[in-house]
Design a protein around this motif. Structure first.
Motif, PDB file in Angstrom:
ATOM      1  N   LEU A  44       0.781  -0.952  -0.158  1.00 46.21           N
ATOM      2  CA  LEU A  44      -0.027   0.137  -0.118  1.00 46.21           C
ATOM      3  C   LEU A  44       0.649   1.292   0.016  1.00 46.21           C
ATOM      4  O   LEU A  44       1.938   1.432   0.863  1.00 46.21           O
ATOM      5  CB  LEU A  44      -0.817  -0.276   1.326  1.00 46.21           C
ATOM      6  N   PHE A  45       0.558   2.305  -0.626  1.00 44.89           N
ATOM      7  CA  PHE A  45       1.410   3.384  -0.835  1.00 44.89           C
ATOM      8  C   PHE A  45       1.161   4.561  -1.251  1.00 44.89           C
ATOM      9  O   PHE A  45      -0.587   4.928  -1.153  1.00 44.89           O
ATOM     10  CB  PHE A  45       3.118   3.035  -2.055  1.00 44.89           C
ATOM     11  N   THR A  46       1.678   5.522  -0.700  1.00 43.99           N
ATOM     12  CA  THR A  46       1.205   7.372  -1.079  1.00 43.99           C
ATOM     13  C   THR A  46       2.175   7.897  -1.580  1.00 43.99           C
ATOM     14  O   THR A  46       3.483   7.822  -1.265  1.00 43.99           O
ATOM     15  CB  THR A  46       0.215   7.734  -0.194  1.00 43.99           C
ATOM     16  N   GLY A  47       2.490   8.866  -2.520  1.00 42.90           N
ATOM     17  CA  GLY A  47       3.063   9.861  -3.285  1.00 42.90           C
ATOM     18  C   GLY A  47       2.504  10.713  -2.955  1.00 42.90           C
ATOM     19  O   GLY A  47       1.313  11.521  -3.455  1.00 42.90           O
ATOM     20  N   ILE A  48       3.954  11.572  -3.912  1.00 44.48           N
ATOM     21  CA  ILE A  48       3.217  13.552  -5.069  1.00 44.48           C
ATOM     22  C   ILE A  48       4.172  13.085  -5.532  1.00 44.48           C
ATOM     23  O   ILE A  48       5.563  12.753  -5.746  1.00 44.48           O
ATOM     24  CB  ILE A  48       3.625  14.019  -3.221  1.00 44.48           C
ATOM     25  N   ASN A  49       3.555  13.882  -6.443  1.00 43.89           N
ATOM     26  CA  ASN A  49       4.795  14.358  -8.089  1.00 43.89           C
ATOM     27  C   ASN A  49       4.506  15.544  -8.105  1.00 43.89           C
ATOM     28  O   ASN A  49       3.999  16.260  -8.025  1.00 43.89           O
ATOM     29  CB  ASN A  49       4.037  13.954  -9.017  1.00 43.89           C
ATOM     30  N   PHE A  50       5.702  16.249  -8.445  1.00 43.56           N
ATOM     31  CA  PHE A  50       5.655  17.592  -9.021  1.00 43.56           C
ATOM     32  C   PHE A  50       6.420  17.465 -10.244  1.00 43.56           C
ATOM     33  O   PHE A  50       7.461  17.356 -10.422  1.00 43.56           O
ATOM     34  CB  PHE A  50       7.074  18.329  -7.744  1.00 43.56           C
ATOM     35  N   SER A  51       5.668  18.188 -10.478  1.00 44.26           N
ATOM     36  CA  SER A  51       6.028  18.990 -12.490  1.00 44.26           C
ATOM     37  C   SER A  51       7.249  19.354 -12.796  1.00 44.26           C
ATOM     38  O   SER A  51       6.759  21.074 -11.991  1.00 44.26           O
ATOM     39  CB  SER A  51       4.838  19.210 -13.382  1.00 44.26           C
ATOM     40  N   VAL A  52       7.956  19.158 -12.782  1.00 43.50           N
ATOM     41  CA  VAL A  52       9.081  20.172 -13.612  1.00 43.50           C
ATOM     42  C   VAL A  52       8.658  20.743 -14.520  1.00 43.50           C
ATOM     43  O   VAL A  52       8.910  22.486 -14.550  1.00 43.50           O
ATOM     44  CB  VAL A  52      10.491  19.775 -13.660  1.00 43.50           C
ATOM     45  N   TYR A  53       8.029  20.710 -15.825  1.00 47.16           N
ATOM     46  CA  TYR A  53       7.667  21.139 -16.919  1.00 47.16           C
ATOM     47  C   TYR A  53       6.949  20.307 -17.335  1.00 47.16           C
ATOM     48  O   TYR A  53       7.087  18.926 -16.522  1.00 47.16           O
ATOM     49  CB  TYR A  53       8.433  21.660 -17.620  1.00 47.16           C
ATOM     50  N   LYS A  54       6.129  20.737 -18.133  1.00 45.48           N
ATOM     51  CA  LYS A  54       5.207  19.370 -19.076  1.00 45.48           C
ATOM     52  C   LYS A  54       5.226  18.339 -19.280  1.00 45.48           C
ATOM     53  O   LYS A  54       6.770  18.535 -19.968  1.00 45.48           O
ATOM     54  CB  LYS A  54       4.281  20.363 -19.685  1.00 45.48           C
ATOM     55  N   GLY A  55       5.123  17.176 -18.975  1.00 46.99           N
ATOM     56  CA  GLY A  55       5.681  16.574 -19.425  1.00 46.99           C
ATOM     57  C   GLY A  55       7.288  15.327 -18.356  1.00 46.99           C
ATOM     58  O   GLY A  55       7.669  14.593 -18.549  1.00 46.99           O
ATOM     59  N   LEU A  56       7.399  16.335 -17.239  1.00 48.04           N
ATOM     60  CA  LEU A  56       8.476  15.666 -16.457  1.00 48.04           C
ATOM     61  C   LEU A  56       7.993  16.487 -15.158  1.00 48.04           C
ATOM     62  O   LEU A  56       8.017  17.499 -14.696  1.00 48.04           O
ATOM     63  CB  LEU A  56       9.763  16.745 -17.254  1.00 48.04           C
ATOM     64  N   TYR A  57       8.332  15.020 -14.835  1.00 45.49           N
ATOM     65  CA  TYR A  57       8.219  15.297 -13.165  1.00 45.49           C
ATOM     66  C   TYR A  57       9.099  14.671 -11.860  1.00 45.49           C
ATOM     67  O   TYR A  57       9.497  13.544 -13.101  1.00 45.49           O
ATOM     68  CB  TYR A  57       6.549  14.611 -12.421  1.00 45.49           C
ATOM     69  N   VAL A  58       9.335  14.835 -11.017  1.00 46.18           N
ATOM     70  CA  VAL A  58      10.043  14.638  -9.579  1.00 46.18           C
ATOM     71  C   VAL A  58       9.244  14.040  -8.846  1.00 46.18           C
ATOM     72  O   VAL A  58       8.066  14.890  -8.813  1.00 46.18           O
ATOM     73  CB  VAL A  58      11.046  15.158  -9.163  1.00 46.18           C
ATOM     74  N   GLY A  59       9.013  13.192  -7.650  1.00 50.63           N
ATOM     75  CA  GLY A  59       7.902  12.169  -6.934  1.00 50.63           C
ATOM     76  C   GLY A  59       8.795  12.102  -6.186  1.00 50.63           C
ATOM     77  O   GLY A  59      10.337  11.005  -5.799  1.00 50.63           O
ATOM     78  N   ALA A  60       8.021  11.696  -4.996  1.00 53.35           N
ATOM     79  CA  ALA A  60       8.274  10.588  -3.476  1.00 53.35           C
ATOM     80  C   ALA A  60       8.022   9.843  -3.309  1.00 53.35           C
ATOM     81  O   ALA A  60       6.008  10.234  -3.540  1.00 53.35           O
ATOM     82  CB  ALA A  60       8.989  11.561  -2.623  1.00 53.35           C
ATOM     83  N   GLU A  61       7.232   8.727  -2.708  1.00 55.25           N
ATOM     84  CA  GLU A  61       6.823   7.918  -2.534  1.00 55.25           C
ATOM     85  C   GLU A  61       7.216   6.662  -0.961  1.00 55.25           C
ATOM     86  O   GLU A  61       8.281   6.639  -0.741  1.00 55.25           O
ATOM     87  CB  GLU A  61       6.936   6.549  -3.028  1.00 55.25           C
TER      88      GLU A  61
END
Length: 230
Positions: free
Chosen positions: A162-179
């Motif tokens: 079971l997981f939850t996470g967050i993504n942050f879009s650097v620009y359209k089509g590219l993102y960084v995230g943590a989980e």
């Protein structure tokens, strides 16, 4: 002329907010592929591709997660330069995971999600040693099945996360995230076997190193993720 100038200014003014408010939220039909990234690693594996991880959005909120992983390792050690004595070992694994993601909150460049996944891993391992006499005549072969002699064993692993996470879009089509996640894992090792062949006979024996394991733990893997959306 003034009317044309005012019309052009009005058109630019209307278009500017639309470009500034570009939509970064996931949408139906999006396909994302991720690379795992650990900036705090101390084992020289800052970038690693244990699994090729991806998500396909079937709606603006719902996505199916999938992943494939493959690892193969082998080594050979020559024990005597004068003769042909040597030993070799190998181990590897194949992993597949399937899961579901619910993207429940989006605000500007931030995307929050949660979900669950099943993970299956098949492991294999083995070793072989060849002995020769002083005239380089073959004497015997000793093979270990399902164990490489260095702690790696063949077997199967099953996991439920079971997981939850967050993504942050650097620009359209590219993102960084943590989980973050809560994982339940079951491990079962195969029976080890030893086969010895010499000029007189072939002997195969079944070892006693079969084991099973159970693990329930909070996880934070990977620390960061770098993803591309197509």
């Amino acid at each position: 002329m003034k009317k044309v100038l005012f019309a052009a200014i009005a058109l630019v003014a209307a278009a500017t907010p639309a470009m500034a408010e570009e939509d970064f939220a996931p949408a139906a039909g999006d396909l994302s592929i991720e690379l795992q990234f650990n900036p705090f690693s101390d084992n020289f594996e800052t970038f690693k591709m244990e699994r090729l991880q991806g998500t396909y959005m079937v709606s603006d909120k719902d996505g199916f997660r999938f992943g494939l992983g493959l690892g193969v390792h082998s080594s050979k050690n020559t024990e005597n330069e004068e003769y042909d004595d040597y030993s070799s070992s190998k181990y590897g694994n194949f992993t597949i995971n399937l899961g579901y993601e619910r993207h429940f909150f989006n605000y500007k460049r931030v995307d929050l999600y949660a979900g669950a996944e099943l993970v299956y891993t098949h492991r294999w391992a083995g070793s072989k040693a060849e002995d020769y006499d002083s005239d380089n005549n073959w004497v015997s072969t000793k093979e270990t099945i399902n164990y490489d002699g260095n702690g790696n064993k063949a077997g199967n692993d099953f996991g439920f996360n079971l997981f939850t996470g967050i993504n942050f879009s650097v620009y359209k089509g590219l993102y960084v995230g943590a989980e973050l996640g809560l994982g339940l894992d079951f491990q079962s090792d195969s029976w080890g076997k030893t086969k010895t062949i010499d000029k007189n006979e072939e002997v195969e024996s079944k070892g006693s190193n079969k084991s099973t394991g159970f693990d329930l733990a909070f996880k934070a893997t990977p620390a960061l993720r770098l993803g591309w959306t197509f």
